[in-house]
Design a protein around this motif. Structure first.
Motif: not given
Ligand code: UDP
Length: 367
Positions: A102-105, A107-110, A116-117, A125-128
């Motif tokens: 996620g550091k280089s993406a 967004a992170v999609l859960n 936990l998430p 930092e990553p946008s979850v």
């Protein structure tokens, strides 16, 4: 002009590997979105438990496998149950990998309905982003979803308004529905087939009421799905004349779709606030009308009198009576609804738009 492609990390359910059936509707949702977002030109990496397989058409999508013990599902949790993570659990490992990627993406999609998430979201930092896959089942999850909503509700989306109504939100919910590769669902004109029911065989799915309606009609009910609770399954079977239920088990999706399309109607009888109800839309996509309790997602999806019949929740008499009116529903109207509202393309567009609108962080604080 095409918007700039997004670089997205998609985190699969920790309940079971993709293809196991243990992840229920979430497995199909994720695969559909992988195909739809990929077709829009986005760059995708999927993080999923060992053994997971992606649809063959999702070429160019990378999958990172993570090993570990499956996470227990919240589906049968009590209101005061705690959040648990098993020893060697796969959930923290999925997130270790996802947050690194996620550091280089963008967004992170859960896709996992878990503590936990959601807890990590305002703290990393990553946008979850979270596509919440169930209604409210336990206080600890409800509270956390409310916390994330008051921090930045743009990070949350839901399948239906009825599902979202279980949670304390600060704004009207973002509702993205769900989407299916409709080319996989063959429209069948025939309305002479059997009655069907599909889903995990577990108390919250209310199989006993569908079976009671079939028995009252002197009919048989075909049942597809994973028997999650064998005790419950035999209890249901004992309430009706033998032979009423034709158990087909959990079939590979393609075979299931082919058999489902032959039905004259699908019965859907949830006892809980079903978030969406994939099986309802899969039936409509084949032209199969749905007779359902007016509860949760199915109650929002079905247009009573047009794509099926809605009856008061838990009313077996009304369910039975509605089964005698199935021939009044035009199968083509069912297919048309799916094409307009639940294709893979429209779903991917809604999710893409939701993520783009929430990517810039706000200066909110946790309530
Ligand atoms: N399903 C399947 N084979 C079967 C029965 C069901 O692949 O024999 C799939 C079905 O296509 C659907 C999912 O299982 O996508 C069940 O999802 P739903 O949202 O209806 O319920 P959940 O199990 O997530 O509560």
């Amino acid at each position: 002009m095409m918007p700039i492609a997004l670089n997205l990390v998609l985190v699969s359910t920790p309940i079971g590997h993709l293809g196991s059936g243990r992840g229920g509707g979430v497995e199909l949702t994720l695969c559909s979105l992988v195909e739809g977002l990929n077709a829009m030109g986005n760059q995708l990496t999927v993080v999923a438990p060992e053994g997971s397989v992606l649809p063959a058409v999702a070429s160019g999508v990378e999958i990172k496998h993570v090993s570990g013990v499956d996470q227990p599902s919240w589906q049968h949790a009590g209101d005061k149950d705690p959040a648990v993570i098993p020893f060697n659990g796969v959930l923290p490992r999925l997130w270790e990998e996802a947050l690194e990627l996620g550091k280089s993406a963008d967004a992170v999609l859960n896709f996992s309905y878990d503590w936990l998430p959601l807890w990590l979201t305002p703290r990393v930092e990553p946008s979850v982003f979270h596509l919440i896959s169930m209604g409210g089942v336990a206080a600890i999850m409800n509270d956390l979803i409310a916390d994330v909503a008051s921090w930045d509700q743009r990070r949350l989306s839901f399948h239906t308004f009825r599902q979202a109504s279980d949670f304390s939100l600060v704004q009207p919910p973002t509702v993205v529905g769900n989407g299916f590769d409709l080319a996989n669902y063959e429209f069948q004109r025939t309305n002479e087939g059997p009655l069907g029911w599909a889903g995990r065989v577990a108390p919250e799915k209310g199989l006993e009421d569908a079976v009671a309606a079939a028995a009252a009609l002197g009919d048989q009910l075909i049942v597809w799905g994973l028997i999650e609770d064998p005790g419950y399954a035999s209890e249901v079977e004992s309430t009706v004349p033998s032979g009423t239920i034709d158990w087909r088990g959990f079939l590979p999706n393609e075979k299931y779709r082919r058999e489902l399309s032959q039905c004259r109607a699908l019965l859907n009888t949830p006892k809980w606030n079903e978030a969406y109800g994939n099986v309802v839309v899969e039936a409509l996509a084949c032209g199969v009308p749905v007779v359902a309790f007016d509860r949760g997602g199915p109650g929002e999806i079905i247009d009573s009198g047009v794509t099926g019949w809605l009856v008061p929740p838990d009313d077996v008499g009304a369910l039975t009576a509605a089964c005698t009116r199935i021939s009044q529903i035009k199968r083509l109207d069912c297919r048309r609804w799916a094409e307009e509202w639940a294709s893979q393309e429209v779903f991917a567009k809604r999710v893409d738009a939701w993520i783009r609108s929430g990517i810039n962080s706000l200066d909110g604080t946790i309530s």
